[in-house]
Design an enzyme around this catalytic site. Structure first.
Site, PDB file in Angstrom:
ATOM      1  N   ASP A  44       0.833  -1.208   0.000  1.00  0.00           N
ATOM      2  CA  ASP A  44       0.000   0.000   0.000  1.00  0.00           C
ATOM      3  C   ASP A  44       0.868   1.258   0.000  1.00  0.00           C
ATOM      4  O   ASP A  44       0.362   2.374  -0.070  1.00  0.00           O
ATOM      5  CB  ASP A  44      -1.011  -0.009   1.163  1.00  0.00           C
ATOM      6  CG  ASP A  44      -0.354   0.014   2.526  1.00  0.00           C
ATOM      7  OD1 ASP A  44       0.884  -0.048   2.607  1.00  0.00           O
ATOM      8  OD2 ASP A  44      -1.101   0.104   3.531  1.00  0.00           O
ATOM      9  N   SER A  45       2.217   1.073   0.012  1.00  0.00           N
ATOM     10  CA  SER A  45       3.130   2.193  -0.251  1.00  0.00           C
ATOM     11  C   SER A  45       2.862   2.761  -1.645  1.00  0.00           C
ATOM     12  O   SER A  45       3.284   3.881  -1.959  1.00  0.00           O
ATOM     13  CB  SER A  45       4.588   1.740  -0.128  1.00  0.00           C
ATOM     14  OG  SER A  45       4.806   0.557  -0.878  1.00  0.00           O
ATOM     15  N   ASP A  83      -1.253  -6.283  -0.521  1.00  0.00           N
ATOM     16  CA  ASP A  83      -1.352  -5.615   0.784  1.00  0.00           C
ATOM     17  C   ASP A  83      -2.785  -5.113   0.996  1.00  0.00           C
ATOM     18  O   ASP A  83      -3.263  -4.257   0.235  1.00  0.00           O
ATOM     19  CB  ASP A  83      -0.393  -4.415   0.746  1.00  0.00           C
ATOM     20  CG  ASP A  83       0.153  -4.052   2.093  1.00  0.00           C
ATOM     21  OD1 ASP A  83      -0.195  -4.715   3.086  1.00  0.00           O
ATOM     22  OD2 ASP A  83       0.948  -3.089   2.142  1.00  0.00           O
ATOM     23  N   LYS A 112      -1.248  -9.495   2.756  1.00  0.00           N
ATOM     24  CA  LYS A 112      -0.554  -9.029   3.964  1.00  0.00           C
ATOM     25  C   LYS A 112      -1.496  -8.102   4.714  1.00  0.00           C
ATOM     26  O   LYS A 112      -2.245  -7.340   4.088  1.00  0.00           O
ATOM     27  CB  LYS A 112       0.735  -8.284   3.586  1.00  0.00           C
ATOM     28  CG  LYS A 112       1.450  -7.676   4.796  1.00  0.00           C
ATOM     29  CD  LYS A 112       2.820  -7.133   4.447  1.00  0.00           C
ATOM     30  CE  LYS A 112       2.832  -5.742   3.877  1.00  0.00           C
ATOM     31  NZ  LYS A 112       2.212  -4.707   4.741  1.00  0.00           N
ATOM     32  N   GLU A 114      -1.698  -5.539   8.442  1.00  0.00           N
ATOM     33  CA  GLU A 114      -0.905  -4.914   9.499  1.00  0.00           C
ATOM     34  C   GLU A 114      -1.522  -5.152  10.874  1.00  0.00           C
ATOM     35  O   GLU A 114      -2.745  -5.146  11.028  1.00  0.00           O
ATOM     36  CB  GLU A 114      -0.817  -3.400   9.256  1.00  0.00           C
ATOM     37  CG  GLU A 114      -0.062  -3.035   7.992  1.00  0.00           C
ATOM     38  CD  GLU A 114       0.195  -1.534   7.845  1.00  0.00           C
ATOM     39  OE1 GLU A 114      -0.148  -0.761   8.774  1.00  0.00           O
ATOM     40  OE2 GLU A 114       0.726  -1.143   6.793  1.00  0.00           O
ATOM     41  N   GLU A 178       8.851  -4.034  10.826  1.00  0.00           N
ATOM     42  CA  GLU A 178       9.249  -2.721  10.307  1.00  0.00           C
ATOM     43  C   GLU A 178       9.706  -1.817  11.447  1.00  0.00           C
ATOM     44  O   GLU A 178       8.989  -1.632  12.443  1.00  0.00           O
ATOM     45  CB  GLU A 178       8.057  -2.087   9.553  1.00  0.00           C
ATOM     46  CG  GLU A 178       8.390  -0.712   8.998  1.00  0.00           C
ATOM     47  CD  GLU A 178       7.466  -0.260   7.868  1.00  0.00           C
ATOM     48  OE1 GLU A 178       6.599  -1.043   7.433  1.00  0.00           O
ATOM     49  OE2 GLU A 178       7.621   0.898   7.432  1.00  0.00           O
TER      50      GLU A 178
HETATM   51  O1  KIV Z   1       3.452  -1.121   1.602  1.00  0.00           O
HETATM   52  C1  KIV Z   1       4.629  -1.489   1.670  1.00  0.00           C
HETATM   53  O2  KIV Z   1       5.467  -1.211   0.804  1.00  0.00           O
HETATM   54  C2  KIV Z   1       5.016  -2.276   2.825  1.00  0.00           C
HETATM   55  C3  KIV Z   1       6.450  -2.621   3.009  1.00  0.00           C
HETATM   56  C4  KIV Z   1       7.208  -1.429   3.430  1.00  0.00           C
HETATM   57  C5  KIV Z   1       6.661  -3.757   3.930  1.00  0.00           C
HETATM   58  O3  KIV Z   1       4.187  -2.618   3.617  1.00  0.00           O
END
Ligand code: KIV
Length: 261
Positions: A44-45, A83, A112, A114, A178
């Site tokens: 989600d970056s 994510d 993934k 969080e 992280e």
């Molecule tokens: O969204 C992302 O890029 C991440 C990584 C930094 C692990 O969650």
């Protein structure tokens, strides 16, 4: 050969370190896959490094799925992780399952999420959806943390360690750590059988992940301490487009070899 979650388990058992990199489009997914990167995360970056949002919170499920589909079209062998964005697994277990299913239908092999959510991890794994956990500085909690701060210092270390063990017991196939102290990253890795994937968690984790744009030097401004830039592509792009614009202005491009008779 396509990489599966079982390969990650074997690598962990053999103490073989591996890399995960973020990917957001078909072209770069193909390059990363051909380069042998075994795990690609549609993180989600995306919100910050591609879409220009200030945090990861605004990115929607539809935006994430659009990019997940592109990555799935570009990659052949890497294990693909989608994510779950903010708000898509918070209201109910049934929402989380529906949204995780959408990622698998978009071509991801796993999702993934969080935070310390063992019940949700086990609900998803019971449906046959492999889940990667993510603890420490979880960026979707930026407002709760009061900024992007190192987590797991002092008394918090035990809490993060217990959370990691809970996620493993709930069925997570790997856990991202992280921005935690290096000693805690190593301690959690010792305590788990599944791989830990560190980002700012020191050298003692089973694997490392970086955001593609950070490692390529495409992000502006000061980077967090854990980032290592392996290229300066921001500068390379500027040099290339300036050269193009200059040749256009001078009439040097297109030259004889670039035209059709
Ligand atoms: O969204 C992302 O890029 C991440 C990584 C930094 C692990 O969650």
């Amino acid at each position: 050969m396509p990489v599966t979650i079982h390969d990650l388990r074997e690598w962990r058992a053999r103490d073989e370190r591996f890399a995960m990199v973020t990917a957001y489009d078909a072209g770069t997914a193909r390059i990363l896959d051909d380069a042998g990167i075994p795990v690609l995360l549609v993180g989600d970056s995306l919100a910050q490094v591609v879409l220009g949002y200030p945090t990861t919170l605004p990115v929607t499920l539809d935006e994430m799925l659009h990019h997940a589909r592109a990555v799935a079209r570009g990659a052949k062998n890497a294990l693909l992780v989608g994510d779950l964005p903010f708000g898509t697994y918070h209201a109910s277990e049934s929402d989380a399952i529906t949204n995780a299913v959408a990622f698998l239908q978009a071509g991801m092999h796993s999702v993934k999420l969080e935070g310390h959510r063992p019940a949700l991890v086990s609900a998803l794994t019971r449906q046959g959806i492999p889940v990667m956990g993510h603890l420490g500085l979880t960026p979707q909690h930026v407002h709760a943390f009061g900024g992007y701060r190192v987590q797991g210092r002092g008394d918090q270390a035990e809490t993060v360690l217990r959370a990691a063990v809970d996620l493993q017991e709930a069925g997570a196939f790997a856990v991202v750590l992280e921005c935690v102290p290096a000693a805690l990253g190593a301690r959690i890795t010792e305590a788990l059988d599944v791989p830990t994937i560190g980002i700012g968690a020191g050298p003692g984790t089973s694997a490392q992940v970086l955001v593609l744009h950070d490692l390529l030097g495409l992000t502006a401004g000061p980077a967090p301490r854990f980032v290592k830039r392996y290229a300066d592509m921001g500068a390379d792009i500027a040099t290339a487009v300036q050269a193009f614009a200059k040749e256009v202005a001078e009439g040097a491009y297109p030259a004889a070899g670039h035209v059709y008779d």
